[in-house]
Design a protein around this motif. Structure first.
Motif, PDB file in Angstrom:
ATOM      1  N   UNK A  42       0.915  -0.724   0.329  1.00 18.54           N
ATOM      2  CA  UNK A  42      -0.437   0.301  -0.470  1.00 18.54           C
ATOM      3  C   UNK A  42       0.857   0.996  -0.033  1.00 18.54           C
ATOM      4  N   UNK A  43       0.089   2.679  -0.561  1.00 14.00           N
ATOM      5  CA  UNK A  43       0.992   3.703  -0.337  1.00 14.00           C
ATOM      6  C   UNK A  43       2.201   3.761   0.826  1.00 14.00           C
ATOM      7  N   UNK A  44       1.255   3.828   2.336  1.00  9.96           N
ATOM      8  CA  UNK A  44       3.139   3.888   3.765  1.00  9.96           C
ATOM      9  C   UNK A  44       3.804   2.758   3.316  1.00  9.96           C
ATOM     10  N   UNK A  45       3.392   1.561   2.911  1.00  8.44           N
ATOM     11  CA  UNK A  45       4.173   0.789   3.120  1.00  8.44           C
ATOM     12  C   UNK A  45       5.687   0.944   1.996  1.00  8.44           C
ATOM     13  N   UNK A  46       5.122   1.532   0.658  1.00 10.33           N
ATOM     14  CA  UNK A  46       6.049   2.101  -0.619  1.00 10.33           C
ATOM     15  C   UNK A  46       6.894   3.172   0.077  1.00 10.33           C
ATOM     16  N   UNK A  47       6.268   4.249   0.522  1.00  7.58           N
ATOM     17  CA  UNK A  47       6.775   5.092   1.405  1.00  7.58           C
ATOM     18  C   UNK A  47       7.911   4.942   2.506  1.00  7.58           C
ATOM     19  N   UNK A  48       7.962   3.948   2.887  1.00 11.73           N
ATOM     20  CA  UNK A  48       8.512   3.373   3.801  1.00 11.73           C
ATOM     21  C   UNK A  48       9.445   1.951   3.774  1.00 11.73           C
ATOM     22  N   UNK A  49       9.705   2.165   2.169  1.00 14.58           N
ATOM     23  CA  UNK A  49      10.491   0.934   1.620  1.00 14.58           C
ATOM     24  C   UNK A  49      11.479   1.516   1.091  1.00 14.58           C
ATOM     25  N   UNK A  50      10.659   2.944   0.289  1.00 11.69           N
ATOM     26  CA  UNK A  50      12.571   3.884   0.169  1.00 11.69           C
ATOM     27  C   UNK A  50      12.495   4.625   1.104  1.00 11.69           C
ATOM     28  N   UNK A  51      11.941   4.844   2.299  1.00 11.68           N
ATOM     29  CA  UNK A  51      13.005   5.370   3.536  1.00 11.68           C
ATOM     30  C   UNK A  51      14.673   4.052   3.262  1.00 11.68           C
ATOM     31  N   UNK A  52      13.611   3.111   3.595  1.00 15.57           N
ATOM     32  CA  UNK A  52      14.555   2.062   4.080  1.00 15.57           C
ATOM     33  C   UNK A  52      15.856   2.102   2.946  1.00 15.57           C
ATOM     34  N   UNK A  53      15.723   2.088   2.158  1.00 15.34           N
ATOM     35  CA  UNK A  53      16.280   2.104   0.806  1.00 15.34           C
ATOM     36  C   UNK A  53      17.511   3.270   0.771  1.00 15.34           C
ATOM     37  N   UNK A  54      16.636   4.257   0.888  1.00 10.89           N
ATOM     38  CA  UNK A  54      17.586   5.313   0.621  1.00 10.89           C
ATOM     39  C   UNK A  54      18.247   5.118   2.376  1.00 10.89           C
ATOM     40  N   UNK A  55      18.483   4.946   3.234  1.00  8.26           N
ATOM     41  CA  UNK A  55      19.298   5.451   4.179  1.00  8.26           C
ATOM     42  C   UNK A  55      20.031   3.742   4.755  1.00  8.26           C
ATOM     43  N   UNK A  56      19.426   2.676   3.986  1.00  3.67           N
ATOM     44  CA  UNK A  56      20.073   1.092   4.448  1.00  3.67           C
ATOM     45  C   UNK A  56      21.700   1.370   3.941  1.00  3.67           C
ATOM     46  N   UNK A  57      21.951   1.191   2.588  1.00  5.95           N
ATOM     47  CA  UNK A  57      23.498   1.998   2.339  1.00  5.95           C
ATOM     48  C   UNK A  57      24.370   3.243   3.031  1.00  5.95           C
ATOM     49  N   UNK A  58      23.879   3.998   3.983  1.00  7.83           N
ATOM     50  CA  UNK A  58      24.604   4.771   4.987  1.00  7.83           C
ATOM     51  C   UNK A  58      24.043   4.399   5.821  1.00  7.83           C
ATOM     52  N   UNK A  59      23.625   3.722   6.385  1.00  3.69           N
ATOM     53  CA  UNK A  59      24.290   2.763   7.930  1.00  3.69           C
ATOM     54  C   UNK A  59      25.229   2.728   8.576  1.00  3.69           C
ATOM     55  N   UNK A  60      26.231   2.030   7.496  1.00  2.00           N
ATOM     56  CA  UNK A  60      27.527   1.379   8.466  1.00  2.00           C
ATOM     57  C   UNK A  60      28.102   2.321   8.811  1.00  2.00           C
ATOM     58  N   UNK A  61      27.894   3.579   8.104  1.00  2.00           N
ATOM     59  CA  UNK A  61      28.856   4.516   8.238  1.00  2.00           C
ATOM     60  C   UNK A  61      28.637   6.012   9.390  1.00  2.00           C
ATOM     61  N   UNK A  62      27.012   5.970   9.567  1.00  2.00           N
ATOM     62  CA  UNK A  62      26.270   5.913  10.914  1.00  2.00           C
ATOM     63  C   UNK A  62      26.878   5.165  12.047  1.00  2.00           C
ATOM     64  N   UNK A  63      27.076   4.466  12.058  1.00  2.00           N
ATOM     65  CA  UNK A  63      26.891   3.357  12.914  1.00  2.00           C
ATOM     66  C   UNK A  63      28.557   3.414  13.736  1.00  2.00           C
ATOM     67  N   UNK A  64      29.720   3.236  12.760  1.00  2.00           N
ATOM     68  CA  UNK A  64      30.825   4.051  12.680  1.00  2.00           C
ATOM     69  C   UNK A  64      30.350   5.080  13.463  1.00  2.00           C
ATOM     70  N   UNK A  65      30.378   5.865  12.630  1.00  2.00           N
ATOM     71  CA  UNK A  65      30.775   7.164  13.280  1.00  2.00           C
ATOM     72  C   UNK A  65      30.012   8.283  15.100  1.00  2.00           C
ATOM     73  N   UNK A  66      28.958   6.617  15.253  1.00  3.77           N
ATOM     74  CA  UNK A  66      28.191   6.392  16.845  1.00  3.77           C
ATOM     75  C   UNK A  66      29.416   5.885  17.553  1.00  3.77           C
TER      76      UNK A  66
END
Length: 502
Positions: A100-124
């Motif tokens: 549904x539209x909400x699931x698609x929006x959440x999927x987009x958020x996940x795909x945007x942030x997933x590639x940069x999370x390793x760097x954010x974890x290291x930064x933390x």
């Protein structure tokens, strides 16, 4: 080598046959299907297949947990079904028809942030280590002295040197590590705009350039804006109008708005500009207007929206009802994972870090992961004589304690239901305590037991107590619920299931 021929044949039959499979691929541990009719998949039969360790549906994909031998299983399944696999990106695209539209929006958020999370974890982790170097008093290395007399503060307490004050080596390490920390957090918009370009299929280098224009050194640093008088803010003077030269270091929403504008402009221009001149004019007419709009409209609006969101969440986390916020968030975070709505917390966490120097939300997420793993530990002991169960539950508990919750939640806890509820209760109590004492993390970290490394050092003691709660309460409640006949009759069908395509 294990022969998966019979298991693969059974899975094909129980999933609705080859005609029910729209797309199939696999990841590190799971078969991932897009089904034409998800209702034809018989969960109960599939979960009885020896090679299968659990099933769940997420982001429009029907996922079957196989384990580390999934590649071998997949090859056998491909031979039997006649279905050739596709890439993960193609499966994600195909799965959108089941969202549904909400699931698609959440999927987009996940795909945007997933590639940069390793760097954010290291930064933390880096910020946490620097906190130790800069804040922990080193009594064994001597008190701060003045003319041979120990110095004291206004309260009469002795003043001790910190690690960086007594060691030139650690002072150098501390300074060097900030090079990485600054690159990750101050220049976060570059990562966000690049990731959006990658996800949307636009030109990635243009996304990177756009991000740099938001954090360029010639701009007034975002962290300096609140302390700068309006008359002292630099600006571009175009004669009949001016644009403030303000940077968006660490800002999430301005970067996201600008990134999506660039992607949609570029993709739209590709359709109308002739191929012969597209290489010149598509990047020009996409990038220049986007940078202009980002600094005049989207940046200020995004900054304001980010402030509203972070202030609202921060007020909930630190206000008079913070205990209630912590209790509710801690309790219901795990169900959010089932729906995929948990992906929005990444953006909120990063905005909290930018605005307040840390996030009170992420510690509760780490505690929820620990609680889910602890419920699985109880199941290990309850079913200790069941070898097949142990083969699933032991690796699931380990991965959950290390921040990967899917095998534990979908393979064990949701299947039995009562461990899932026990973990929710334990997580809620731990979140309650964490919010009362304002436990703060430097940033997103490893979401399990190692999560303490991302917690600001002054909160380590109380976070340890919260971890104990997240371990002990789910284990005790899972044992207690397992003795109750009503809970014994529960299973995955008793949990609210997200409906696809609704």
């Amino acid at each position: 080598m294990v022969d998966f021929k019979q298991d693969a044949k059974q899975l094909l039959e129980d999933i609705g046959g080859p005609e029910n499979i729209s797309a199939v691929t696999h990841c590190a541990t799971r078969m991932r299907f897009v089904l034409n009719d998800p209702s034809k998949a018989d969960n109960k039969k599939i979960e009885k297949i020896p090679a299968v360790k659990g099933t769940f549906t997420q982001a429009g994909q029907y996922q079957v947990i196989i384990g580390n031998e999934v590649a071998t299983f997949y090859n056998e399944f491909e031979k039997i079904s006649g279905k050739s696999g596709v890439s993960k990106d193609e499966v994600k695209q195909a799965s959108k028809k089941n969202q549904n539209p909400l699931q698609r929006a959440m999927s987009v958020l996940a795909e945007v942030f997933s590639p940069i999370i390793p760097a954010i974890v290291v930064g933390g982790l880096i910020l946490g280590f620097r906190n130790i170097l800069e804040a922990i008093p080193m009594e064994t290395l001597g008190q701060a002295m003045a003319d041979g007399v120990p110095q004291v503060n206004a309260a009469g307490e002795p003043i001790y040197n910190t690690i960086v004050q007594v060691s030139q080596f650690w002072s150098g390490v501390n300074s060097f590590l900030w090079l990485i920390g600054e690159a990750i957090f101050h220049f976060l918009p570059v990562g966000i705009t690049w990731s959006i370009a990658k996800k949307m299929g636009s030109t990635q280098i243009l996304g990177i350039v756009l991000g740099i224009t938001l954090v360029s050194p010639q701009l007034l640093n975002a962290y300096a804006v609140p302390g700068t008088a309006a008359a002292d803010i630099p600006f571009w003077d175009f004669g009949f109008f001016q644009i403030d030269m303000i940077g968006y270091q660490a800002q999430v929403i301005p970067a996201m708005l600008a990134g999506f504008l660039l992607a949609y402009l570029e993709l739209g221009l590709r359709k109308i500009i002739p191929q012969a001149i597209s290489m010149i004019f598509v990047p020009l007419f996409a990038l220049v207007p986007t940078v202009l709009i980002a600094h005049t409209v989207l940046g200020p609006i995004g900054w304001q929206i980010g402030d509203w969101i972070s202030n609202l969440v921060y007020s909930g986390l630190t206000g008079s009802l913070s205990w209630l916020f912590g209790l509710l968030f801690g309790t219901f975070y795990a169900p959010l994972v089932i729906t995929g709505l948990h992906h929005m917390t990444n953006a909120i966490d990063l905005q909290l870090v930018a605005d307040f120097g840390g996030t009170n939300l992420w510690p509760m997420i780490a505690l929820s992961n620990i609680a889910q793993g602890s419920a699985v530990v109880a199941i290990i002991f309850i079913n200790r004589k069941n070898k097949e169960e142990r083969d699933i539950s032991i690796p699931a508990a380990i991965s959950c304690y290390l921040g990967v919750t899917e095998p534990a939640m979908f393979g064990i806890n949701i299947k039995y239901a009562y461990p899932f509820f026990a973990a929710m209760i334990g997580s809620g109590i731990a979140g309650l305590v964490a919010s009362i004492f304002n436990v703060t993390a430097n940033s997103i970290g490893v979401g399990g037991l190692p999560g303490i490394l991302s917690i600001q050092n002054q909160y380590w003691g109380i976070f340890l107590i919260c971890m104990v709660i997240a371990i002990v309460v789910p284990i005790v409640l899972t044992f207690a619920f397992s003795k109750n006949k009503r809970f014994q009759k529960m299973g995955i069908d008793d949990l609210p299931q997200p409906k696809l395509g609704s």
